[in-house]
Write a protein that holds these residues in place. Structure first.
Motif, mmCIF file in Angstrom:
data_model
loop_
_atom_site.group_PDB
_atom_site.id
_atom_site.type_symbol
_atom_site.label_atom_id
_atom_site.label_comp_id
_atom_site.label_asym_id
_atom_site.label_seq_id
_atom_site.Cartn_x
_atom_site.Cartn_y
_atom_site.Cartn_z
ATOM 1 N N GLY A 140 -15.382 -4.964 1.508
ATOM 2 C CA GLY A 140 -15.412 -6.262 0.849
ATOM 3 C C GLY A 140 -14.402 -6.329 -0.283
ATOM 4 O O GLY A 140 -13.873 -5.311 -0.725
ATOM 5 N N ARG A 141 -14.168 -7.575 -0.748
ATOM 6 C CA ARG A 141 -13.210 -7.838 -1.828
ATOM 7 C C ARG A 141 -11.880 -7.122 -1.578
ATOM 8 O O ARG A 141 -11.351 -6.405 -2.439
ATOM 9 C CB ARG A 141 -13.785 -7.407 -3.182
ATOM 10 C CG ARG A 141 -15.027 -8.179 -3.544
ATOM 11 C CD ARG A 141 -15.395 -8.089 -5.011
ATOM 12 N NE ARG A 141 -16.553 -8.920 -5.276
ATOM 13 C CZ ARG A 141 -17.816 -8.483 -5.259
ATOM 14 N NH1 ARG A 141 -18.078 -7.216 -5.006
ATOM 15 N NH2 ARG A 141 -18.802 -9.312 -5.490
ATOM 16 N N VAL A 142 -11.368 -7.321 -0.390
ATOM 17 C CA VAL A 142 -10.146 -6.616 0.002
ATOM 18 C C VAL A 142 -8.919 -7.399 -0.466
ATOM 19 O O VAL A 142 -8.737 -8.563 -0.099
ATOM 20 C CB VAL A 142 -10.092 -6.413 1.537
ATOM 21 C CG1 VAL A 142 -8.830 -5.642 1.919
ATOM 22 C CG2 VAL A 142 -11.329 -5.675 2.016
ATOM 23 N N THR A 143 -8.133 -6.770 -1.284
ATOM 24 C CA THR A 143 -6.843 -7.325 -1.687
ATOM 25 C C THR A 143 -5.759 -6.656 -0.837
ATOM 26 O O THR A 143 -6.042 -5.682 -0.128
ATOM 27 C CB THR A 143 -6.557 -7.015 -3.168
ATOM 28 O OG1 THR A 143 -6.549 -5.570 -3.288
ATOM 29 C CG2 THR A 143 -7.611 -7.596 -4.087
ATOM 30 N N SER A 144 -4.540 -7.150 -0.955
ATOM 31 C CA SER A 144 -3.451 -6.517 -0.209
ATOM 32 C C SER A 144 -3.309 -5.056 -0.617
ATOM 33 O O SER A 144 -3.151 -4.165 0.220
ATOM 34 C CB SER A 144 -2.138 -7.269 -0.465
ATOM 35 O OG SER A 144 -2.256 -8.594 -0.007
ATOM 36 N N GLN A 145 -3.386 -4.808 -1.931
ATOM 37 C CA GLN A 145 -3.255 -3.432 -2.428
ATOM 38 C C GLN A 145 -4.388 -2.548 -1.903
ATOM 39 O O GLN A 145 -4.182 -1.422 -1.470
ATOM 40 C CB GLN A 145 -3.249 -3.440 -3.965
ATOM 41 C CG GLN A 145 -3.105 -2.064 -4.595
ATOM 42 C CD GLN A 145 -1.811 -1.374 -4.184
ATOM 43 O OE1 GLN A 145 -0.726 -1.945 -4.310
ATOM 44 N NE2 GLN A 145 -1.910 -0.154 -3.652
ATOM 45 N N ARG A 146 -5.596 -3.115 -1.927
ATOM 46 C CA ARG A 146 -6.742 -2.320 -1.466
ATOM 47 C C ARG A 146 -6.593 -2.021 0.020
ATOM 48 O O ARG A 146 -6.913 -0.929 0.489
ATOM 49 C CB ARG A 146 -8.035 -3.095 -1.762
ATOM 50 C CG ARG A 146 -9.271 -2.411 -1.264
ATOM 51 C CD ARG A 146 -10.444 -2.462 -2.246
ATOM 52 N NE ARG A 146 -11.459 -1.535 -1.805
ATOM 53 C CZ ARG A 146 -12.519 -1.878 -1.075
ATOM 54 N NH1 ARG A 146 -12.727 -3.125 -0.760
ATOM 55 N NH2 ARG A 146 -13.363 -0.965 -0.669
ATOM 56 N N PHE A 147 -6.106 -2.992 0.783
ATOM 57 C CA PHE A 147 -5.904 -2.757 2.209
ATOM 58 C C PHE A 147 -4.936 -1.589 2.416
ATOM 59 O O PHE A 147 -5.200 -0.683 3.202
ATOM 60 C CB PHE A 147 -5.361 -4.013 2.897
ATOM 61 C CG PHE A 147 -5.046 -3.768 4.345
ATOM 62 C CD1 PHE A 147 -6.059 -3.758 5.288
ATOM 63 C CD2 PHE A 147 -3.748 -3.502 4.754
ATOM 64 C CE1 PHE A 147 -5.783 -3.485 6.629
ATOM 65 C CE2 PHE A 147 -3.458 -3.228 6.083
ATOM 66 C CZ PHE A 147 -4.479 -3.225 7.016
ATOM 67 N N ASP A 148 -3.833 -1.607 1.662
ATOM 68 C CA ASP A 148 -2.854 -0.519 1.797
ATOM 69 C C ASP A 148 -3.490 0.832 1.472
ATOM 70 O O ASP A 148 -3.244 1.833 2.148
ATOM 71 C CB ASP A 148 -1.658 -0.766 0.860
ATOM 72 C CG ASP A 148 -0.811 -1.950 1.328
ATOM 73 O OD1 ASP A 148 -1.047 -2.444 2.437
ATOM 74 O OD2 ASP A 148 0.087 -2.358 0.563
ATOM 75 N N ASP A 149 -4.324 0.850 0.426
ATOM 76 C CA ASP A 149 -4.988 2.105 0.044
ATOM 77 C C ASP A 149 -5.934 2.585 1.152
ATOM 78 O O ASP A 149 -5.979 3.774 1.467
ATOM 79 C CB ASP A 149 -5.785 1.912 -1.254
ATOM 80 C CG ASP A 149 -4.877 1.632 -2.454
ATOM 81 O OD1 ASP A 149 -3.647 1.864 -2.330
ATOM 82 O OD2 ASP A 149 -5.385 1.172 -3.496
ATOM 83 N N ILE A 150 -6.677 1.630 1.732
ATOM 84 C CA ILE A 150 -7.626 1.999 2.795
ATOM 85 C C ILE A 150 -6.869 2.603 3.981
ATOM 86 O O ILE A 150 -7.241 3.640 4.527
ATOM 87 C CB ILE A 150 -8.434 0.747 3.262
ATOM 88 C CG1 ILE A 150 -9.357 0.268 2.144
ATOM 89 C CG2 ILE A 150 -9.237 1.061 4.514
ATOM 90 C CD1 ILE A 150 -9.935 -1.142 2.372
ATOM 91 N N ILE A 151 -5.788 1.938 4.356
ATOM 92 C CA ILE A 151 -5.011 2.403 5.506
ATOM 93 C C ILE A 151 -4.398 3.781 5.228
ATOM 94 O O ILE A 151 -4.387 4.663 6.081
ATOM 95 C CB ILE A 151 -3.886 1.367 5.831
ATOM 96 C CG1 ILE A 151 -4.506 0.090 6.359
ATOM 97 C CG2 ILE A 151 -2.862 1.913 6.812
ATOM 98 C CD1 ILE A 151 -5.385 0.278 7.591
ATOM 99 N N GLU A 152 -3.903 3.956 3.997
ATOM 100 C CA GLU A 152 -3.329 5.254 3.605
ATOM 101 C C GLU A 152 -4.372 6.350 3.735
ATOM 102 O O GLU A 152 -4.118 7.422 4.290
ATOM 103 C CB GLU A 152 -2.873 5.178 2.141
ATOM 104 C CG GLU A 152 -1.385 5.246 1.855
ATOM 105 C CD GLU A 152 -0.494 5.433 3.053
ATOM 106 O OE1 GLU A 152 -0.271 6.600 3.436
ATOM 107 O OE2 GLU A 152 0.014 4.448 3.607
ATOM 108 N N THR A 153 -5.579 6.066 3.221
ATOM 109 C CA THR A 153 -6.651 7.058 3.269
ATOM 110 C C THR A 153 -7.010 7.401 4.712
ATOM 111 O O THR A 153 -7.194 8.567 5.062
ATOM 112 C CB THR A 153 -7.910 6.497 2.547
ATOM 113 O OG1 THR A 153 -7.522 6.055 1.250
ATOM 114 C CG2 THR A 153 -9.003 7.533 2.434
#
Ligand code: FES
Length: 158
Positions: A140-153
């Motif tokens: 939830g509360r996914v920003t563009s930056q958070r999406f990039d972090d999730i994908i990186e992880t």
């Protein structure tokens, strides 16, 4: 492009178990996608002849329901919520970012086979819009930056 090989035996087994049921086409297509992850285009003539339908009829149903894929899915599927609450919280911008970042549109798979991208209409997580789901995990509360972090992880852990 040459078509990928597909598991004919599995498709034949699914057809044999379901073809005599009324309205067998949808259950057959679901059975194939549940088992193989997609409905191989090469299986359409076989499905049509076993169910006494035309190829165009089978193809028409596959393309009508966006749920059915005609290419193999990626290792993980990213679902982006396009419903109202998420839209009001900026999911359009997020969606644009995700497509750019992955280099794919909906119903496509990244070149490395890691991610498929699919739209979804409400993940039941409206209070934390905008939401996405990757395989079975909802974010939830996914920003563009958070999406990039999730994908990186995810990439680092696979
Ligand atoms: S509208 Fe997106 S989670 Fe409900």
């Amino acid at each position: 492009m040459a078509e990928q090989e597909w598991d004919r035996e599995t498709v034949q087994g699914i057809l044999a178990s379901l073809k005599d049921k009324p309205g067998a086409l949808l259950p057959v297509l679901h059975g194939i996608q549940d088992t193989l992850g997609y409905v191989p285009p090469g299986s359409v003539p076989l499905i049509a002849s076993e169910l006494n339908l035309s190829r165009a009829e089978v193809h028409g149903v596959i393309t009508f329901y966006h749920y059915f894929r005609d290419t193999p899915p990626g290792e993980q599927t990213i679902y982006v919520c396009r419903a109202e609450s998420c839209q009001s919280m900026g999911s359009k911008t997020l969606e644009h970012h995700i497509k750019q970042r992955l280099g794919v549109d909906y119903h496509e798979t990244t070149a490395d086979g890691a991610f498929s991208l699919e739209p979804v209409y409400c993940l039941g997580n409206c209070a934390c819009s905008p939401s996405i789901m990757i395989d079975k995990e909802v974010y939830g509360r996914v920003t563009s930056q958070r999406f990039d972090d999730i994908i990186e992880t995810i990439r680092e852990s696979t």
